[in-house]
Scaffold this motif. Structure first.
Motif, PDB file in Angstrom:
ATOM      1  N   ASP A 185      -3.801  -6.304  -1.948  1.00 32.42           N
ATOM      2  CA  ASP A 185      -4.611  -5.105  -2.176  1.00 32.42           C
ATOM      3  C   ASP A 185      -3.775  -3.843  -1.971  1.00 32.42           C
ATOM      4  OD1 ASP A 185      -6.945  -6.481  -2.778  1.00 32.42           O
ATOM      5  OD2 ASP A 185      -7.683  -6.463  -0.722  1.00 32.42           O
ATOM      6  N   PHE A 186      -2.923  -3.859  -0.949  1.00 34.60           N
ATOM      7  CA  PHE A 186      -2.071  -2.690  -0.688  1.00 34.60           C
ATOM      8  C   PHE A 186      -1.145  -2.452  -1.876  1.00 34.60           C
ATOM      9  CE2 PHE A 186       1.777  -0.607   0.761  1.00 34.60           C
ATOM     10  CZ  PHE A 186       1.269   0.457   1.489  1.00 34.60           C
ATOM     11  N   ALA A 187      -0.531  -3.527  -2.360  1.00 28.63           N
ATOM     12  CA  ALA A 187       0.380  -3.394  -3.497  1.00 28.63           C
ATOM     13  C   ALA A 187      -0.364  -2.924  -4.741  1.00 28.63           C
ATOM     14  CB  ALA A 187       1.072  -4.730  -3.758  1.00 28.63           C
ATOM     15  N   ALA A 188      -1.592  -3.420  -4.925  1.00 24.36           N
ATOM     16  CA  ALA A 188      -2.379  -3.040  -6.095  1.00 24.36           C
ATOM     17  C   ALA A 188      -2.749  -1.555  -6.048  1.00 24.36           C
ATOM     18  CB  ALA A 188      -3.635  -3.896  -6.177  1.00 24.36           C
ATOM     19  N   LEU A 189      -3.157  -1.079  -4.874  1.00 19.11           N
ATOM     20  CA  LEU A 189      -3.480   0.343  -4.734  1.00 19.11           C
ATOM     21  C   LEU A 189      -2.246   1.210  -5.018  1.00 19.11           C
ATOM     22  CD1 LEU A 189      -5.684   0.259  -1.498  1.00 19.11           C
ATOM     23  CD2 LEU A 189      -6.446   0.946  -3.776  1.00 19.11           C
ATOM     24  N   ALA A 190      -1.107   0.769  -4.512  1.00 20.74           N
ATOM     25  CA  ALA A 190       0.131   1.518  -4.748  1.00 20.74           C
ATOM     26  C   ALA A 190       0.499   1.505  -6.227  1.00 20.74           C
ATOM     27  CB  ALA A 190       1.261   0.925  -3.916  1.00 20.74           C
ATOM     28  N   ALA A 191       0.274   0.367  -6.886  1.00 18.77           N
ATOM     29  CA  ALA A 191       0.619   0.259  -8.302  1.00 18.77           C
ATOM     30  C   ALA A 191      -0.251   1.166  -9.165  1.00 18.77           C
ATOM     31  CB  ALA A 191       0.477  -1.194  -8.755  1.00 18.77           C
ATOM     32  N   VAL A 192      -1.546   1.218  -8.868  1.00 19.41           N
ATOM     33  CA  VAL A 192      -2.440   2.096  -9.628  1.00 19.41           C
ATOM     34  C   VAL A 192      -2.023   3.552  -9.443  1.00 19.41           C
ATOM     35  CG1 VAL A 192      -4.800   2.964  -9.787  1.00 19.41           C
ATOM     36  CG2 VAL A 192      -4.389   0.503  -9.588  1.00 19.41           C
ATOM     37  N   SER A 193      -1.690   3.920  -8.202  1.00 17.93           N
ATOM     38  CA  SER A 193      -1.252   5.293  -7.941  1.00 17.93           C
ATOM     39  C   SER A 193       0.058   5.586  -8.666  1.00 17.93           C
ATOM     40  CB  SER A 193      -1.090   5.497  -6.430  1.00 17.93           C
ATOM     41  OG  SER A 193      -0.724   6.829  -6.146  1.00 17.93           O
ATOM     42  N   ALA A 194       0.945   4.572  -8.724  1.00 15.11           N
ATOM     43  CA  ALA A 194       2.237   4.756  -9.389  1.00 15.11           C
ATOM     44  C   ALA A 194       2.079   5.015 -10.884  1.00 15.11           C
ATOM     45  CB  ALA A 194       3.108   3.522  -9.165  1.00 15.11           C
ATOM     46  N   ALA A 195       0.982   4.517 -11.456  1.00 15.96           N
ATOM     47  CA  ALA A 195       0.733   4.737 -12.880  1.00 15.96           C
ATOM     48  C   ALA A 195       0.425   6.195 -13.185  1.00 15.96           C
ATOM     49  CB  ALA A 195      -0.425   3.849 -13.342  1.00 15.96           C
ATOM     50  N   TYR A 196       0.101   6.961 -12.148  1.00 15.09           N
ATOM     51  CA  TYR A 196      -0.262   8.369 -12.327  1.00 15.09           C
ATOM     52  C   TYR A 196       0.791   9.326 -11.780  1.00 15.09           C
ATOM     53  CZ  TYR A 196      -5.029   6.889 -13.463  1.00 15.09           C
ATOM     54  OH  TYR A 196      -6.123   6.325 -14.064  1.00 15.09           O
ATOM     55  N   ASP A 197       1.758   8.798 -11.012  1.00 18.07           N
ATOM     56  CA  ASP A 197       2.667   9.695 -10.298  1.00 18.07           C
ATOM     57  C   ASP A 197       4.058   9.079 -10.235  1.00 18.07           C
ATOM     58  OD1 ASP A 197       2.731  12.129  -8.238  1.00 18.07           O
ATOM     59  OD2 ASP A 197       3.822  10.457  -7.318  1.00 18.07           O
ATOM     60  N   GLU A 198       5.057   9.794 -10.706  1.00 15.72           N
ATOM     61  CA  GLU A 198       6.417   9.268 -10.752  1.00 15.72           C
ATOM     62  C   GLU A 198       6.996   9.055  -9.352  1.00 15.72           C
ATOM     63  OE1 GLU A 198       9.848   7.614 -11.765  1.00 15.72           O
ATOM     64  OE2 GLU A 198       8.109   7.930 -13.072  1.00 15.72           O
ATOM     65  N   GLU A 199       6.638   9.926  -8.417  1.00 15.55           N
ATOM     66  CA  GLU A 199       7.134   9.756  -7.046  1.00 15.55           C
ATOM     67  C   GLU A 199       6.637   8.440  -6.453  1.00 15.55           C
ATOM     68  OE1 GLU A 199       7.593  12.439  -2.953  1.00 15.55           O
ATOM     69  OE2 GLU A 199       6.110  12.986  -4.467  1.00 15.55           O
ATOM     70  N   MET A 200       5.382   8.122  -6.698  1.00 15.85           N
ATOM     71  CA  MET A 200       4.834   6.852  -6.237  1.00 15.85           C
ATOM     72  C   MET A 200       5.475   5.683  -6.995  1.00 15.85           C
ATOM     73  SD  MET A 200       2.724   6.905  -3.706  1.00 15.85           S
ATOM     74  CE  MET A 200       2.060   5.253  -3.940  1.00 15.85           C
ATOM     75  N   ALA A 201       5.753   5.898  -8.268  1.00 14.17           N
ATOM     76  CA  ALA A 201       6.383   4.845  -9.070  1.00 14.17           C
ATOM     77  C   ALA A 201       7.766   4.507  -8.524  1.00 14.17           C
ATOM     78  CB  ALA A 201       6.479   5.292 -10.529  1.00 14.17           C
ATOM     79  N   GLU A 202       8.517   5.534  -8.143  1.00 14.42           N
ATOM     80  CA  GLU A 202       9.853   5.310  -7.601  1.00 14.42           C
ATOM     81  C   GLU A 202       9.779   4.586  -6.259  1.00 14.42           C
ATOM     82  OE1 GLU A 202      13.780   4.973  -7.342  1.00 14.42           O
ATOM     83  OE2 GLU A 202      12.631   5.662  -9.096  1.00 14.42           O
ATOM     84  N   LEU A 203       8.806   4.958  -5.432  1.00 13.65           N
ATOM     85  CA  LEU A 203       8.623   4.286  -4.143  1.00 13.65           C
ATOM     86  C   LEU A 203       8.280   2.819  -4.372  1.00 13.65           C
ATOM     87  CD1 LEU A 203       8.311   4.295  -1.055  1.00 13.65           C
ATOM     88  CD2 LEU A 203       5.937   5.030  -1.384  1.00 13.65           C
ATOM     89  N   LEU A 204       7.398   2.556  -5.334  1.00 15.15           N
ATOM     90  CA  LEU A 204       6.994   1.179  -5.617  1.00 15.15           C
ATOM     91  C   LEU A 204       8.176   0.361  -6.131  1.00 15.15           C
ATOM     92  CD1 LEU A 204       4.575  -0.768  -5.655  1.00 15.15           C
ATOM     93  CD2 LEU A 204       4.182  -0.081  -8.026  1.00 15.15           C
ATOM     94  N   ARG A 205       8.993   0.944  -6.995  1.00 13.87           N
ATOM     95  CA  ARG A 205      10.178   0.237  -7.498  1.00 13.87           C
ATOM     96  C   ARG A 205      11.113  -0.140  -6.354  1.00 13.87           C
ATOM     97  NH1 ARG A 205      10.438   4.776 -11.095  1.00 13.87           N
ATOM     98  NH2 ARG A 205       9.316   4.360 -13.031  1.00 13.87           N
ATOM     99  N   THR A 206      11.290   0.785  -5.432  1.00 11.88           N
ATOM    100  CA  THR A 206      12.162   0.531  -4.287  1.00 11.88           C
ATOM    101  C   THR A 206      11.624  -0.618  -3.429  1.00 11.88           C
ATOM    102  OG1 THR A 206      12.825   2.861  -4.218  1.00 11.88           O
ATOM    103  CG2 THR A 206      13.221   1.560  -2.241  1.00 11.88           C
ATOM    104  N   LEU A 207      10.327  -0.605  -3.199  1.00  9.68           N
ATOM    105  CA  LEU A 207       9.713  -1.650  -2.377  1.00  9.68           C
ATOM    106  C   LEU A 207       9.830  -3.015  -3.039  1.00  9.68           C
ATOM    107  CD1 LEU A 207       6.440   0.125  -1.153  1.00  9.68           C
ATOM    108  CD2 LEU A 207       8.592  -0.176   0.095  1.00  9.68           C
ATOM    109  N   LEU A 208       9.525  -3.075  -4.318  1.00  5.77           N
ATOM    110  CA  LEU A 208       9.544  -4.361  -5.021  1.00  5.77           C
ATOM    111  C   LEU A 208      10.959  -4.894  -5.191  1.00  5.77           C
ATOM    112  CD1 LEU A 208       6.818  -3.759  -7.773  1.00  5.77           C
ATOM    113  CD2 LEU A 208       6.602  -4.993  -5.606  1.00  5.77           C
TER     114      LEU A 208
END
Length: 229
Positions: A185-208
């Motif tokens: 669920d945490f990853a899913a929430l982060a992924a949805v947010s990343a779809a709207y925000d590049e900063e979140m997308a970069e954080l998600l890429r780093t984590l994965l």
């Protein structure tokens, strides 16, 4: 031969004993259903003596709640070693273990037990949420979270609370599965947010990028990929 002489407890020792007894009773039944007489009997003392240490059940409940809050906050502390998914899974496991051990008390706390309303009680609950929030940000390596990341983390903490309350009603999902689902669920929430925000997308890429095969986050990606034709 020895004689059964009961040792006299000091004031603080007796208070801590009563808090422990109350917390144990509250863990099995809603605080509303536990009487001072039961607490006194379980502690092996008289009802008037309970009132000598605590003005009433509300003050004893708040003291027990404070101890439980400290215990719960400590369960979010995790060494900063290994992939984030595995760390979150261990934290989630300790959280649900607490919920499992203190079911009725946890439910009464979150839904409003005999102490519902006082600002001190609400402050204790908020302190646990804040401790969880700070710990997660620390694991993410973020000190000044952007708005979307704050929303993700706080939303996930609220989701974990509500999920635990629903699970307590029948425990219809195996706990180990629920622990893993909450991490997903945490990853899913982060992924949805990343779809709207590049900063979140970069954080998600780093984590994965740091997640090995078989880790909770990698497992989620595999499950999602299996759903796509």
């Amino acid at each position: 031969m020895t004689t059964g002489v009961r040792r006299r407890m000091g004031v603080e020792e007796r208070r801590q004993q009563l808090i422990g007894v109350a917390l144990d009773l509250f863990s099995h039944r809603s605080p509303d259903d536990v009487s001072i007489d039961e607490i006194a009997s379980a502690a092996g003392i008289s009802r008037p003596l309970v009132y000598h240490y605590f003005p009433g059940k509300l003050s004893l409940y708040e003291a027990a709640l404070r101890r439980a809050a400290d215990d719960l906050a400590e369960r979010f502390v995790e060494p900063h070693e290994g992939p984030l998914g595995a760390r979150l899974l261990r934290v989630t496991g300790r959280f649900l273990s607490f919920v499992d051990e203190h079911g009725p008390g946890f439910s009464a706390l979150m839904r409003g037990g005999p102490a519902a309303g006082p600002s001190s009680t609400n402050a204790l609950i908020d302190s646990v949420r804040q401790a969880a929030y700070v710990q997660i940000l620390t694991h993410l390596g973020v000190t000044d979270p952007p708005a979307r990341l704050e929303l993700v983390v706080r939303s996930w903490i609220s989701l974990a609370e509500s999920t635990a309350l629903i699970w307590l009603e029948g425990r219809r999902i195996p706990r180990a599965e629920l622990e893993r689902q909450l991490v997903h669920d945490f990853a899913a929430l982060a992924a949805v947010s990343a779809a709207y925000d590049e900063e979140m997308a970069e954080l998600l890429r780093t984590l994965l990028a740091g997640e090995p095969v078989g880790s909770p986050f990698a497992d989620l990606l595999d499950r999602l990929a299996a759903l796509v034709p």
